[in-house]
Design a protein around this motif. Structure first.
Motif, mmCIF file in Angstrom:
data_model
loop_
_atom_site.group_PDB
_atom_site.id
_atom_site.type_symbol
_atom_site.label_atom_id
_atom_site.label_comp_id
_atom_site.label_asym_id
_atom_site.label_seq_id
_atom_site.Cartn_x
_atom_site.Cartn_y
_atom_site.Cartn_z
ATOM 1 N N LYS A 34 4.200 -1.435 4.436
ATOM 2 C CA LYS A 34 4.635 -2.481 3.503
ATOM 3 C C LYS A 34 3.935 -2.270 2.150
ATOM 4 N N ARG A 35 4.698 -2.328 1.094
ATOM 5 C CA ARG A 35 4.091 -2.162 -0.232
ATOM 6 C C ARG A 35 4.068 -3.501 -0.964
ATOM 7 N N LYS A 36 2.992 -3.688 -1.643
ATOM 8 C CA LYS A 36 2.860 -4.930 -2.417
ATOM 9 C C LYS A 36 3.892 -4.904 -3.548
ATOM 10 N N SER A 37 4.702 -5.945 -3.629
ATOM 11 C CA SER A 37 5.713 -5.932 -4.684
ATOM 12 C C SER A 37 5.047 -6.174 -6.044
ATOM 13 N N ASP A 38 5.399 -5.336 -6.999
ATOM 14 C CA ASP A 38 4.807 -5.417 -8.339
ATOM 15 C C ASP A 38 5.821 -6.094 -9.257
ATOM 16 N N THR A 207 1.106 9.207 -5.409
ATOM 17 C CA THR A 207 1.324 7.763 -5.334
ATOM 18 C C THR A 207 0.395 7.038 -6.311
ATOM 19 N N LEU A 211 1.554 4.816 -9.652
ATOM 20 C CA LEU A 211 1.144 3.419 -9.832
ATOM 21 C C LEU A 211 0.402 3.230 -11.155
ATOM 22 N N ARG B 345 3.479 -3.937 9.196
ATOM 23 C CA ARG B 345 4.201 -4.891 8.328
ATOM 24 C C ARG B 345 4.228 -6.285 8.961
#
Lengths: 219, 355
Positions: A34-38, A207, A211, B345
């Protein structure tokens, strides 16, 4: 089935299976995290450029730290280049790759390979000495660091012994089998320890670079 | 010497044939040196051999092609080696003996009885064990029974050729007859293996000369092969080795590298892991050997050489079967990776919800 046949057959097949399974596991496990939404406005749209730039810029020491990391950087480059020469420019190794990939490339003479292998070996020993003598490095080193060193050095040592036929009583075919088994041990360990940097280094650097570029930071 | 009198010793036989003492000493020096014996042993060997009496030999041929017999008996020209073969009392050998049928079997029994405990047994061919050994019989008796029976009174056994030594071609996968080597069956007698497909005649001469001189078999390696001939690999003594060191390899049998005599490693030569004397003793009266003739070593003096992959695949090429296992590993790895990421997740979502 003798030891050499075991090393050339089942041991190699299982080592390759574990290597591929481990690499795909590690890479997929990271890519699908899961990636932190920016939500911020990107400062730049050159994120790919930022990724490539970081990959390159972090391949040379930053000027501020140059004198402090020169020793390990030079030795690191020496053994990585030496390993690449030994692995990819020695004809028997190229023939092994050809048996899997279906094509080959030109080889270097054995004398060049032997020199590269010895230089690589000395570089790795020098780096181990540094790790053991530096209090900071000793403090942050764990089993993974030492075991990764052993499984990297073992194929070099056994390969040199096989080439020179210096078997301390062992016959050449046994030495060759031991060399192959040491390579398979490296294959098996590679995805799961710090040697995983072989396939993760550019992924993680890229990556980070992407960022940073998005946020307008210098890469 | 009286031409009509049967010679009693090898010395008498050689003199009868007009062999000078000088030539005989040269032969003994050559044999002693090939057996890695000190030079001082040459006169000792000459004396012992000259006085040696006819050695009774019973030659058993089992699952074989007669190539070994051809190799050992059909030298280019009559030589001292062949004279030694003439001199031994070959009391039983299917291909060479005049007797046939029951007479031949009776001759074998008579020789065994007369020389019980002293005769040499030479075996060529493997022994089938499956289904009671019915796949190869002689005079109604299975090879297995014949070997056990004849070995009982033997002083020593020489397994000639890779079939007798290690099972050879008959033992190749799937080994339909359950072929086995002599050493798989006979455990209580000294057995020496002289493998090769076929073996080198001079190695046989050396082994027999050693037995006639010292009354015992020579020093052997872990596979019961005479150490003097099987101590080095073909690669160790190959005249093409400098090309290997320089990385100069023939890539095809008709390319420039092949014409220049470059190393045959890439064409599948198994020389680095094969122990034999081909590169030093050579064949056809020390004239040549397979690598010199342009073909890589196929490793015929090693166990299971038929089942070790293609003769033309380089030694360093792996035997990795098929790509299916690797593909399955990639699929499983990716699935496990995605699964672990999903798990991560879900845990992250839980943490965020709990806030």
């Amino acid at each position: 089935m003798d030891l050499l046949e075991f090393a050339r057959g089942p041991a190699m097949q299982w080592a390759l299976i574990i290597l591929v399974l481990g690499i795909t596991w590690r890479v997929a496990g990271i890519v699908f995290l899961k990636r932190k939404s920016d939500l911020s406005e990107p400062r730049t749209h050159g994120q790919w450029f930022g990724a490539v730039r970081t990959i390159l810029s972090r391949s040379v020491p930053a000027p501020a730290f140059r004198s402090r990391v020169l020793y390990s950087n030079l030795l690191g480059y020496t053994f990585h280049i030496g390993l690449a020469i030994v692995v990819f420019a020695y004809m028997p190794h190229i023939l092994w790759f050809e048996s899997i990939l279906g094509f080959q490339w030109p080889a270097l003479p054995n004398a060049v390979i032997s020199v590269a292998a010895v230089v690589t070996l000395f570089s790795l020993v020098a780096l181990l000495v540094r790790r053991l003598t530096s209090p900071v490095l000793r403090l942050i080193s764990n089993f993974d660091d030492y075991f990764s060193w052993v499984v990297t050095v073992a194929p070099l040592v056994t390969g040199l012994m096989a080439v020179a036929d210096m078997g301390v009583g062992l016959r050449y075919e046994t030495l060759l089998a031991v060399h192959l088994l040491s390579v398979w041990l490296l294959f098996i360990w590679l995805p799961f320890g710090k040697l995983g940097h072989a396939f993760l280094v550019f992924l993680s650097r890229g990556t980070t670079g992407a960022l940073f570029a998005r946020r307008g930071a210098r890469t | 010497m009286d031409q009509g009198k049967t010679p009693q010793t090898l010395g008498e036989e050689l003199r009868r044939r007009g062999m000078s003492r000088r030539t005989f000493l040269k032969f003994c020096a050559a044999v002693a040196s090939s057996m890695a014996l000190p030079a001082t042993m040459a006169p000792v060997m000459a004396e012992a051999l000259a006085g040696a009496r006819r050695q009774s030999v019973i030659w058993l041929s089992f699952q074989e092609c007669t190539g070994c017999v051809e190799s050992l008996t059909r030298s280019y020209a009559p030589s001292l080696e062949s004279l030694i073969f003439d001199f031994i009392s070959l009391d039983y050998q299917h291909t060479l003996q005049a007797a046939a049928g029951h007479q031949a079997e009776e001759a074998r029994e008579a020789a065994m009885k007369a020389h019980w405990g002293k005769y040499l047994v030479i075996v060529d061919g493997s022994i089938p064990l499956k289904d009671g050994g019915v796949y190869s019989t002689v005079a109604g008796e299975t090879n297995l029974d014949t070997l056990r029976h004849v070995a009982e009174g033997a002083a020593a056994i020489i397994s000639v050729g890779t079939c007798a030594a290690f099972g050879g071609l008959p033992k190749a996968h799937p080994n339909p007859t359950g072929a086995a080597a002599v050493t798989d069956i006979i455990k209580d007698k000294p057995v020496i293996n002289v493998p090769g497909c076929p073996p080198i005649p001079e190695v046989m001469t050396g082994v027999i000369a050693n037995f006639l001189t010292f009354g015992k078999l020579p020093d052997m390696d872990h596979l019961n092969r005479p150490l003097a001939f099987f101590g080095d690999t073909i690669h160790d003594r190959c005249y093409r080795r400098p090309f290997y060191r320089r990385g100069q390899f023939a890539k095809r049998f008709d390319d420039e590298g092949a014409r220049n005599g470059w190393c045959l490693y890439e064409l599948g030569c198994k020389g680095p892991v094969v122990h034999n004397a081909c590169a030093t003793t050579k064949w056809n009266q020390n004239l040549t050997f397979p690598i010199q003739s342009g073909h890589g070593c196929i490793g015929c003096s090693e166990p299971n050489f038929w089942d070790k992959g293609s003769f033309y695949a380089p030694l360093s090429s792996g035997r990795w079967g098929s790509a299916e296992g690797i593909a399955a590993a990639a699929v499983v790895g990716t699935t496990v990776g995605i699964g672990s990421a999903m798990l991560s997740r879900a845990r992250q979502s839980d943490i965020i919800k709990k806030g």
